[in-house]
Design a protein around this motif. Sequence first.
Motif, PDB file in Angstrom:
ATOM      1  N   VAL A 505      65.363  -8.019  64.280  1.00 31.75           N
ATOM      2  CA  VAL A 505      64.750  -7.697  62.988  1.00 31.75           C
ATOM      3  C   VAL A 505      64.861  -8.899  62.063  1.00 31.75           C
ATOM      4  O   VAL A 505      65.929  -9.509  61.952  1.00 31.75           O
ATOM      5  N   GLY A 506      63.735  -9.258  61.409  1.00 28.30           N
ATOM      6  CA  GLY A 506      63.734 -10.301  60.380  1.00 28.30           C
ATOM      7  C   GLY A 506      63.442  -9.686  59.031  1.00 28.30           C
ATOM      8  O   GLY A 506      62.484  -8.907  58.894  1.00 28.30           O
ATOM      9  N   ILE A 507      64.263  -9.991  58.017  1.00 32.87           N
ATOM     10  CA  ILE A 507      64.107  -9.431  56.675  1.00 32.87           C
ATOM     11  C   ILE A 507      63.756 -10.559  55.725  1.00 32.87           C
ATOM     12  O   ILE A 507      64.471 -11.552  55.626  1.00 32.87           O
ATOM     13  N   SER A 508      62.625 -10.416  55.011  1.00 34.91           N
ATOM     14  CA  SER A 508      62.148 -11.468  54.110  1.00 34.91           C
ATOM     15  C   SER A 508      62.917 -11.457  52.796  1.00 34.91           C
ATOM     16  O   SER A 508      63.757 -10.586  52.548  1.00 34.91           O
ATOM     17  N   GLY A 509      62.570 -12.413  51.949  1.00 33.42           N
ATOM     18  CA  GLY A 509      63.035 -12.386  50.574  1.00 33.42           C
ATOM     19  C   GLY A 509      62.118 -11.514  49.735  1.00 33.42           C
ATOM     20  O   GLY A 509      61.087 -11.021  50.191  1.00 33.42           O
ATOM     21  N   GLU A 510      62.475 -11.325  48.478  1.00 26.61           N
ATOM     22  CA  GLU A 510      61.713 -10.463  47.586  1.00 26.61           C
ATOM     23  C   GLU A 510      60.466 -11.185  47.083  1.00 26.61           C
ATOM     24  O   GLU A 510      60.501 -12.375  46.790  1.00 26.61           O
ATOM     25  N   VAL A 511      59.302 -10.449  47.031  1.00 25.83           N
ATOM     26  CA  VAL A 511      58.075 -10.980  46.436  1.00 25.83           C
ATOM     27  C   VAL A 511      57.568  -9.985  45.408  1.00 25.83           C
ATOM     28  O   VAL A 511      57.844  -8.793  45.486  1.00 25.83           O
ATOM     29  N   MET A 512      56.767 -10.497  44.451  1.00 27.32           N
ATOM     30  CA  MET A 512      56.222  -9.669  43.387  1.00 27.32           C
ATOM     31  C   MET A 512      54.740  -9.441  43.647  1.00 27.32           C
ATOM     32  O   MET A 512      53.960 -10.384  43.719  1.00 27.32           O
ATOM     33  N   GLY A 513      54.346  -8.172  43.783  1.00 33.56           N
ATOM     34  CA  GLY A 513      52.941  -7.829  43.943  1.00 33.56           C
ATOM     35  C   GLY A 513      52.511  -7.793  45.392  1.00 33.56           C
ATOM     36  O   GLY A 513      52.965  -8.571  46.220  1.00 33.56           O
ATOM     37  N   ILE A 514      51.560  -6.884  45.687  1.00 38.26           N
ATOM     38  CA  ILE A 514      51.129  -6.720  47.078  1.00 38.26           C
ATOM     39  C   ILE A 514      50.341  -7.923  47.573  1.00 38.26           C
ATOM     40  O   ILE A 514      50.276  -8.170  48.770  1.00 38.26           O
ATOM     41  N   ILE A 515      49.750  -8.698  46.658  1.00 35.07           N
ATOM     42  CA  ILE A 515      48.966  -9.842  47.107  1.00 35.07           C
ATOM     43  C   ILE A 515      49.866 -10.930  47.662  1.00 35.07           C
ATOM     44  O   ILE A 515      49.426 -11.816  48.382  1.00 35.07           O
ATOM     45  N   ASN A 516      51.178 -10.882  47.342  1.00 38.98           N
ATOM     46  CA  ASN A 516      52.130 -11.877  47.853  1.00 38.98           C
ATOM     47  C   ASN A 516      52.861 -11.397  49.102  1.00 38.98           C
ATOM     48  O   ASN A 516      53.822 -12.030  49.539  1.00 38.98           O
ATOM     49  N   LEU A 517      52.416 -10.266  49.661  1.00 37.74           N
ATOM     50  CA  LEU A 517      53.046  -9.771  50.887  1.00 37.74           C
ATOM     51  C   LEU A 517      52.897 -10.776  52.029  1.00 37.74           C
ATOM     52  O   LEU A 517      53.726 -10.830  52.942  1.00 37.74           O
ATOM     53  N   LYS A 518      51.829 -11.592  51.961  1.00 36.70           N
ATOM     54  CA  LYS A 518      51.618 -12.622  52.994  1.00 36.70           C
ATOM     55  C   LYS A 518      52.830 -13.552  53.084  1.00 36.70           C
ATOM     56  O   LYS A 518      53.299 -13.872  54.169  1.00 36.70           O
ATOM     57  N   PHE A 519      53.338 -13.978  51.899  1.00 33.57           N
ATOM     58  CA  PHE A 519      54.456 -14.917  51.891  1.00 33.57           C
ATOM     59  C   PHE A 519      55.734 -14.261  52.422  1.00 33.57           C
ATOM     60  O   PHE A 519      56.524 -14.887  53.120  1.00 33.57           O
ATOM     61  N   ALA A 520      55.914 -12.965  52.087  1.00 33.83           N
ATOM     62  CA  ALA A 520      57.087 -12.259  52.602  1.00 33.83           C
ATOM     63  C   ALA A 520      57.005 -12.123  54.114  1.00 33.83           C
ATOM     64  O   ALA A 520      58.004 -12.288  54.826  1.00 33.83           O
ATOM     65  N   TYR A 521      55.804 -11.835  54.630  1.00 35.14           N
ATOM     66  CA  TYR A 521      55.647 -11.713  56.081  1.00 35.14           C
ATOM     67  C   TYR A 521      55.940 -13.052  56.766  1.00 35.14           C
ATOM     68  O   TYR A 521      56.597 -13.099  57.806  1.00 35.14           O
ATOM     69  N   GLU A 522      55.447 -14.147  56.171  1.00 34.77           N
ATOM     70  CA  GLU A 522      55.703 -15.468  56.757  1.00 34.77           C
ATOM     71  C   GLU A 522      57.191 -15.783  56.768  1.00 34.77           C
ATOM     72  O   GLU A 522      57.708 -16.375  57.718  1.00 34.77           O
ATOM     73  N   GLN A 523      57.914 -15.374  55.694  1.00 39.64           N
ATOM     74  CA  GLN A 523      59.363 -15.590  55.660  1.00 39.64           C
ATOM     75  C   GLN A 523      60.048 -14.812  56.787  1.00 39.64           C
ATOM     76  O   GLN A 523      60.905 -15.342  57.502  1.00 39.64           O
ATOM     77  N   ALA A 524      59.660 -13.537  56.940  1.00 44.81           N
ATOM     78  CA  ALA A 524      60.262 -12.716  57.995  1.00 44.81           C
ATOM     79  C   ALA A 524      59.963 -13.275  59.373  1.00 44.81           C
ATOM     80  O   ALA A 524      60.820 -13.295  60.258  1.00 44.81           O
ATOM     81  N   GLU A 525      58.729 -13.766  59.559  1.00 41.84           N
ATOM     82  CA  GLU A 525      58.338 -14.306  60.855  1.00 41.84           C
ATOM     83  C   GLU A 525      59.115 -15.590  61.165  1.00 41.84           C
ATOM     84  O   GLU A 525      59.601 -15.783  62.285  1.00 41.84           O
TER      85      GLU A 525
END
Length: 773
Positions: A505-525
């Motif tokens: 399991v990879g857990i991302s850092g916190e992001v603000m807003g659903i449009i920034n979910l891309k960056f959280a996914y990249e962090q988790a990946e």
Amino acid sequence: MFKKILWRFVFSYLVIFIIPLLIGIGSYFSIKNIMMSSLYRYNKTALTQLEDKVENEIVKSVESLADWINLNPYYFIFLPEAKEALDSSDRLLNIRNLCREIYSQTYKNSYIIDAFIYIPSENIIVGPSYTTTPYNYYTYINRPLNMSFEKWLEFLSGEYKMKYIPSFKIKADYKNLSTIVFANTLSRWIIDGKNANVFVIIDQSKIVSTMKEIVSYPKGILWILDRDNNQVLKVSADKQDISLPKLNFSIYNDFRIQELTLNGEKWIIYYVISPIYGWKYISMVPVNSFFEEIRKIRNLSLILLGFMSIIGSILIFFFSMQNYRPLSEIKRLLQAGNETKSFELEKNEFDFIRDLVLQTLSKEEELKKQIMRFSPIIKNNLLYQLLLGSILPENIGELELKTLEMQRQDAKFLVCLIEIDDCSGFIKGESDSEYSLVTLVVTNVMDELLETNGFKHWDVLFSRTKLSVIIEVIDNVKDSIKKLTEIFGNMIEFLEKNFSIYMSVGISGEVMGIINLKFAYEQAEKVLSLKFVKPNMKIFKFSELSQDITSEKEFLPKDIENKIVNIVKEGKVEGVYEVFENIKNHITAANSPHMAKMILIYLYGLYYQLLNSIPNKVGEKQKPEPEKVMRLIIEEKNPKKVLQSIQEDFKILTENVIVNKQKIGNDLISNILDFIHQQYSSSEISLSTIAEKFNITPQYLSAIFKEKAGQNISDYIQSLRMNKAKELLLTTDYSVSQIAKMIGYTEVSGFTKAFKKVEGISPNKFRELNKIQ
């Protein structure tokens, strides 16, 4: 009835015509505001295009180059220890390699004139094709025109933090150039207590040309400011000596436009702010120039309104006549196609269509239920696009939020990425249905644990072994990550113990807003990719391991890595030994045992990536176990012995790729032959239609068919057709024309010509001779 419906058409068209006519007349008096809105959107698009051009092709490239140099391991050759350890030829070779790498990073970018590193402890400059002293660079390469040599030395030794220096004039190749110099102090290059600096010389004239191509006004002025509001560049069409007015930039408004008065003249000023780098792109245009096109359009609109009034009146009656005629035909078709006979035949067209629509609406609830069955697929696809960043911010509205059951866009989110590493103890086959069962077990356990602990979440399925979960953060993010770590730890333990399902399991850092979910996914990946170098870890948190990601190095040269991938995918076994000989030399040249082990770990990660991304026949028993390989790499003192083991794994994988390709080719030809035997009598069958059916190119189909079947595909189809034709000629009384159509010929002449070519006689003659016999 005819006149009543006709005049209803006339009246309807007249109303439809008058409404836009009145709106057009009213719009004439407010056309300035309407055109202003369009003009604002155009200018916003133009400045945004300029922002994308400058940042993607200049800022991103330059700052990425600075980061790359800062992280480049070649800085060790300038350390005192390296001077003692390396002889002069080795040190010179390493410096030349550094020069070549700088050249490879800069030569493709047409905006970059030069890039070099100044090392104060050595008092040398290292560039793409030279290593020289500051004096030689100042005198013979790129001479600063407004700076003495003493000032030049002081400039080279300064401290900088991503600084852009505008209007830096140099003399290069006997030409005077106006440039922008980017300067940054290298935090890692500390040699004898002094930091080295990197400098990038950017061609200012090319940026100016780009700006004028994208945003051009005869009397306009353009400014570019950096993240600290320092002026990087100014472009003025008439070279006006006007300073940038003081503006209150707001990062919460990506586009601002306003009017102001300077030196007795009214101006329009507008700007955009880069959300990534914080750069400002500002345009200021005189009001008269700004609205010149609007005045032309307003005058044109008056002419169009008058022309529309004349032509519209003529066309109203004409189209009313034309559009009445289909009504009777529509009524007749609806009567014929309607299963019930409850409609009265004497009803007019409008009443009949109305009653049929009412009957259709009565089935609305049933249709809604059918549509709702697709809701989970739509929801998963929308979340999938959000995580990949394929949805633009302006495309996310109330409908999308309602579909996703999200209350607001600006909430705080975490993204957790789950990869199923092994489930062979739970399922026996490799079918989609079995993996669907694995996914169902994992999501049910995960959903129950998250809901029990009060987490609002959304599951997203990526593939058979990869899924993600978006979690809305309400409490403190550190507490949430801590609680999620405990939840996923319990989930992993439960699934391993009860279902033999092993996962990471990879857990991302916190992001603000659903449009920034891309960056959280990249962090988790990215953080989850560390499982290849941290085999004993099962939960990877970006908050703890981000430094491991940002400090990644290129352990293998890119050309060697690409060569390995191509050799395995193409099934070239002999190439494995050749490329591993190069890797052996690369490991021998590593500056420390630690670096050698990191190269081996990276190589093993590449092997496992290829193993999972290309079709092969490597079974579970043949797959190397990650724990054993990591233990071997860490504990073995001789890296060459480990390299030999990994080389053998790559060789086996390459051999299995060959076997798999042969099997795929045989299966493909078998399926193609079945398809041809079923469809050879169709006139549509051809090389291109068969290639399209099997999703391959016609060239590849032609080559593989001839290799496997021993003849061209067109000859094979013709042979089938001729055999069937001879059978029909001898066993039936069908005419030659009928037989030609039955076996796929659209023209009997084509069939006759082909038959003569094969048998030497016409079809009729063949039938006559063989029946006599």
